[in-house]
Motif scaffolding. Structure first.
Motif, PDB file in Angstrom:
ATOM      1  N   ALA A 121       0.834  -1.202   0.000  1.00 23.07           N
ATOM      2  CA  ALA A 121       0.000   0.000   0.000  1.00 23.07           C
ATOM      3  C   ALA A 121       0.872   1.256   0.000  1.00 23.07           C
ATOM      4  O   ALA A 121       0.593   2.223  -0.718  1.00 23.07           O
ATOM      5  N   LYS A 122       1.945   1.248   0.797  1.00 21.02           N
ATOM      6  CA  LYS A 122       2.842   2.405   0.847  1.00 21.02           C
ATOM      7  C   LYS A 122       3.475   2.667  -0.522  1.00 21.02           C
ATOM      8  O   LYS A 122       3.589   3.807  -0.965  1.00 21.02           O
ATOM      9  N   SER A 123       3.899   1.589  -1.180  1.00 14.64           N
ATOM     10  CA  SER A 123       4.633   1.746  -2.434  1.00 14.64           C
ATOM     11  C   SER A 123       3.768   2.294  -3.551  1.00 14.64           C
ATOM     12  O   SER A 123       4.280   2.806  -4.544  1.00 14.64           O
ATOM     13  N   SER A 124       2.441   2.216  -3.423  1.00 15.50           N
ATOM     14  CA  SER A 124       1.544   2.642  -4.497  1.00 15.50           C
ATOM     15  C   SER A 124       0.978   4.040  -4.284  1.00 15.50           C
ATOM     16  O   SER A 124       0.234   4.541  -5.120  1.00 15.50           O
ATOM     17  N   VAL A 125       1.328   4.683  -3.168  1.00 20.30           N
ATOM     18  CA  VAL A 125       0.772   6.001  -2.860  1.00 20.30           C
ATOM     19  C   VAL A 125       1.817   7.075  -3.108  1.00 20.30           C
ATOM     20  O   VAL A 125       2.962   6.961  -2.680  1.00 20.30           O
ATOM     21  N   GLU A 126       1.409   8.118  -3.806  1.00 20.28           N
ATOM     22  CA  GLU A 126       2.286   9.265  -4.010  1.00 20.28           C
ATOM     23  C   GLU A 126       1.821  10.400  -3.110  1.00 20.28           C
ATOM     24  O   GLU A 126       0.755  10.961  -3.300  1.00 20.28           O
ATOM     25  N   SER A 128      -5.664   6.132  10.528  1.00 18.54           N
ATOM     26  CA  SER A 128      -4.686   5.049  10.583  1.00 18.54           C
ATOM     27  C   SER A 128      -3.345   5.553  11.112  1.00 18.54           C
ATOM     28  O   SER A 128      -2.917   6.662  10.790  1.00 18.54           O
ATOM     29  N   LEU A 129      -2.714   4.708  11.906  1.00 21.67           N
ATOM     30  CA  LEU A 129      -1.382   4.983  12.414  1.00 21.67           C
ATOM     31  C   LEU A 129      -0.510   3.783  12.098  1.00 21.67           C
ATOM     32  O   LEU A 129      -0.857   2.643  12.403  1.00 21.67           O
ATOM     33  N   SER A 130       0.637   4.036  11.465  1.00 20.65           N
ATOM     34  CA  SER A 130       1.582   2.976  11.126  1.00 20.65           C
ATOM     35  C   SER A 130       2.637   2.897  12.220  1.00 20.65           C
ATOM     36  O   SER A 130       3.145   3.921  12.683  1.00 20.65           O
ATOM     37  N   PHE A 131       2.959   1.667  12.667  1.00 20.74           N
ATOM     38  CA  PHE A 131       3.944   1.446  13.722  1.00 20.74           C
ATOM     39  C   PHE A 131       5.190   0.797  13.144  1.00 20.74           C
ATOM     40  O   PHE A 131       5.103  -0.176  12.396  1.00 20.74           O
ATOM     41  N   GLY A 132       6.353   1.327  13.512  1.00 18.58           N
ATOM     42  CA  GLY A 132       7.613   0.691  13.188  1.00 18.58           C
ATOM     43  C   GLY A 132       8.190   0.062  14.443  1.00 18.58           C
ATOM     44  O   GLY A 132       8.420   0.758  15.439  1.00 18.58           O
ATOM     45  N   VAL A 133       8.395  -1.254  14.422  1.00 19.58           N
ATOM     46  CA  VAL A 133       8.868  -1.988  15.596  1.00 19.58           C
ATOM     47  C   VAL A 133      10.177  -2.677  15.265  1.00 19.58           C
ATOM     48  O   VAL A 133      10.290  -3.363  14.253  1.00 19.58           O
ATOM     49  N   ASP A 134      11.188  -2.500  16.119  1.00 20.04           N
ATOM     50  CA  ASP A 134      12.476  -3.141  15.915  1.00 20.04           C
ATOM     51  C   ASP A 134      12.383  -4.615  16.293  1.00 20.04           C
ATOM     52  O   ASP A 134      11.840  -4.965  17.338  1.00 20.04           O
ATOM     53  N   MET A 169       8.891   4.692   3.469  1.00 14.94           N
ATOM     54  CA  MET A 169       8.449   3.881   4.591  1.00 14.94           C
ATOM     55  C   MET A 169       7.867   4.755   5.694  1.00 14.94           C
ATOM     56  O   MET A 169       7.035   4.314   6.474  1.00 14.94           O
ATOM     57  N   TYR A 170       8.341   5.996   5.782  1.00 14.23           N
ATOM     58  CA  TYR A 170       7.833   6.934   6.792  1.00 14.23           C
ATOM     59  C   TYR A 170       6.839   7.859   6.111  1.00 14.23           C
ATOM     60  O   TYR A 170       7.149   8.942   5.658  1.00 14.23           O
ATOM     61  N   GLY A 171       5.607   7.398   6.025  1.00 12.16           N
ATOM     62  CA  GLY A 171       4.551   8.051   5.300  1.00 12.16           C
ATOM     63  C   GLY A 171       3.973   7.028   4.327  1.00 12.16           C
ATOM     64  O   GLY A 171       4.503   5.929   4.210  1.00 12.16           O
ATOM     65  N   PRO A 172       2.882   7.358   3.619  1.00 11.20           N
ATOM     66  CA  PRO A 172       2.197   8.652   3.636  1.00 11.20           C
ATOM     67  C   PRO A 172       1.305   8.860   4.864  1.00 11.20           C
ATOM     68  O   PRO A 172       0.939   9.975   5.194  1.00 11.20           O
ATOM     69  N   GLU A 173       0.925   7.753   5.556  1.00  9.44           N
ATOM     70  CA  GLU A 173       0.110   7.897   6.757  1.00  9.44           C
ATOM     71  C   GLU A 173       0.988   8.306   7.945  1.00  9.44           C
ATOM     72  O   GLU A 173       2.217   8.220   7.880  1.00  9.44           O
ATOM     73  N   LEU A 174       0.375   8.775   9.002  1.00 12.86           N
ATOM     74  CA  LEU A 174       1.104   9.104  10.221  1.00 12.86           C
ATOM     75  C   LEU A 174       1.822   7.841  10.702  1.00 12.86           C
ATOM     76  O   LEU A 174       1.235   6.760  10.773  1.00 12.86           O
ATOM     77  N   GLU A 217       7.640  12.423   4.377  1.00 14.92           N
ATOM     78  CA  GLU A 217       6.545  13.213   3.819  1.00 14.92           C
ATOM     79  C   GLU A 217       5.222  12.647   4.297  1.00 14.92           C
ATOM     80  O   GLU A 217       5.178  11.675   5.054  1.00 14.92           O
ATOM     81  N   GLY A 218       4.144  13.257   3.836  1.00  8.61           N
ATOM     82  CA  GLY A 218       2.813  12.763   4.175  1.00  8.61           C
ATOM     83  C   GLY A 218       2.303  13.308   5.491  1.00  8.61           C
ATOM     84  O   GLY A 218       2.494  14.483   5.815  1.00  8.61           O
ATOM     85  N   GLU A 219       1.685  12.433   6.289  1.00  7.41           N
ATOM     86  CA  GLU A 219       1.013  12.870   7.511  1.00  7.41           C
ATOM     87  C   GLU A 219       1.979  13.198   8.643  1.00  7.41           C
ATOM     88  O   GLU A 219       1.635  13.931   9.559  1.00  7.41           O
TER      89      GLU A 219
END
Length: 449
Positions: free
Chosen positions: A216-221, A280-286, A355-360, A399-401
């Motif tokens: 989904a991320k890769s298809s959004v500008e 929506s909120l995207s989480f990055g987890v190590d 990867m950091y965006g487009p959503e928060l 970029e993005g949110e």
């Protein structure tokens, strides 16, 4: 029109540091699919010290003292001194050689206290190197260190690298290893560049939810938006007090759960949400400390997985408040299953995307708290007992949110630092949010006295 501010950071010289031992001929290190996905971003970390740890008296050279330890440490890090090249399958790999890393020197016409109190995030960027990867990176140094001398005798050391090479954890652990090597101490986390076959599955993004989110991320500008940044340091006492307040609704909430809920709901409120619309909120987890299947902590590269949580406006801003959102966040984080048993195929990887965006997006750095409760990024001492007074993280090309980064504080306990990047028109409003101010944060690097 407001006049453009002049930076107090002036770069004056450039040199290189190479490893003290030659690299074995023909050595290469392949980059993973996740490394490739991060190709649009860069990593920048700044460590602030009240005094110059390399200045050991009138008859010593601070640069000589700096270079000796760094040169010895680089023997352990061929990925840092190498250069990017394409392998036969078309993917990026690091050709390990003796090209070394670049060192930039700069002077800052302010004291550290003045700078942290009055600089904005744009000026702080000048403490590290920001340089896009060229089309032909064969002679380009992907890792750079900037040494910034302050008027008070203090020092800020900025580390920059391509996100393809390393994530925030890897960059921090490299820096921590440098301080250990400088003090003559054994390295706590030796770098690992090749994972055992049983662990490689953890980095291949084959988990269904992660794969769908990446697609989904890769298809959004996302449209470029001027971003603003702020850093807030929340004390242990305030976090404990607020967790106690929401205990009846979210008994298991962590500082991370609380701060995510606090900022997510505040940002949603500023956007005047429409009833029934999902946020929506995207989480990055190590992955290095996630469950008993974690990737070794010394793994040097990218080791994150992303997932997404959606709540509607009523859930985010309803009468149950922060406690309810904290509960949703805690359940989501506890329920993550980030591992898959399928192996990565060495076909040509897809192009990178944001990867950091487009959503928060929210990045969790709480794994950087060691078993004794200390923050690893603040346990970076070139001289025993002289910890950094502040550590800043930047990620390039967000970029993005926007982005929320939650990390440990130098204060032991539940204190946390939140670095937030949002469209510029939202930052000023967020810093006036009464719910956030109720936790009595200290504002840093906002350009406000």
């Amino acid at each position: 029109m407001e006049p453009e501010k002049r930076s107090r950071v002036k770069v004056h010289s450039l040199l290189s540091v190479v490893s003290s031992k030659p690299i074995e001929p023909g050595k290469t290190l392949k980059l993973s699919s996740l490394d490739h996905a991060m190709g649009l971003h860069s990593v920048h970390v700044v460590f602030y010290y009240e005094s110059n740890p390399f200045d050991e008296g009138p008859h010593s050279s601070d640069m000589d003292n700096l270079r000796i330890a760094l040169s010895g440490l680089l023997n352990e890090y061929p990925k840092i001194t190498g250069r990017l090249t394409r392998s036969v399958d078309g993917n990026w790999e690091v050709k390990c050689n003796d090209a070394g890393m670049r060192i930039v020197r700069a002077e800052v016409s302010a004291t550290i206290d003045e700078f942290l109190r009055s600089a904005d995030a744009v000026e702080e960027r000048d403490l590290t190197v920001w340089e896009d990867m060229p089309e032909d990176p064969n002679i380009w140094s992907p890792f750079r260190i900037q040494i910034n001398n302050f008027r008070c005798g203090g020092l800020a050391i900025g580390l920059s690298c391509s996100h393809m090479h390393a994530d925030l954890t890897s960059a921090t652990l490299f820096f921590k290893s440098w301080t250990e090597f400088h003090r003559g101490q054994p390295l706590i986390h030796h770098p690992i560049f090749h994972l055992p076959a049983t662990d490689c599955r953890s980095l291949q993004n084959n988990h269904t939810e992660s794969t769908e989110l990446y697609a989904a991320k890769s298809s959004v500008e996302s449209k470029p938006v001027k971003m603003g940044m702020a850093t807030l340091r929340f004390p242990d006492s305030s976090i404990k007090k607020y967790l106690s307040r929401i205990h009846s609704n979210s008994a298991n909430a962590t500082p991370f759960d609380l701060l995510v809920a606090l900022f997510w709901s505040s940002i949603a409120r500023l956007k005047k949400p429409t009833k029934g619309i999902k946020h929506s909120l995207s989480f990055g987890v190590d992955l290095r400390k996630h469950s008993n299947k974690s990737v070794p902590f010394g793994y040097f590269g990218n080791a994150s997985s992303f997932s997404s949580l959606s709540l509607d406006a009523q859930e985010l801003l309803g009468s149950d408040g922060i406690g309810n959102v904290s509960k949703h966040v805690h359940r989501h984080m506890a329920g993550l299953d980030l591992f898959d048993t399928r192996k990565e195929e060495r076909a040509k990887f897809a192009p990178p995307f944001r990867m950091y965006g487009p959503e928060l997006t929210c990045i969790n750095m709480e794994h950087m708290i060691d078993p004794e409760g200390r923050s690893m990024m603040f346990d970076t001492m070139f001289k025993e007992g002289e910890k950094p007074v502040h550590v800043s993280y930047h990620l390039g090309n967000v970029e993005g949110e926007g982005l929320i980064l939650i990390m440990p504080s130098p204060e032991e306990g539940l204190g946390r630092i939140v670095r937030v990047m949002l469209p510029e028109e939202l930052i000023d409003k967020l810093l006036k949010d009464e719910v956030i101010l109720d936790l009595q944060p200290t504002l840093l690097l906002t350009g406000r006295r």
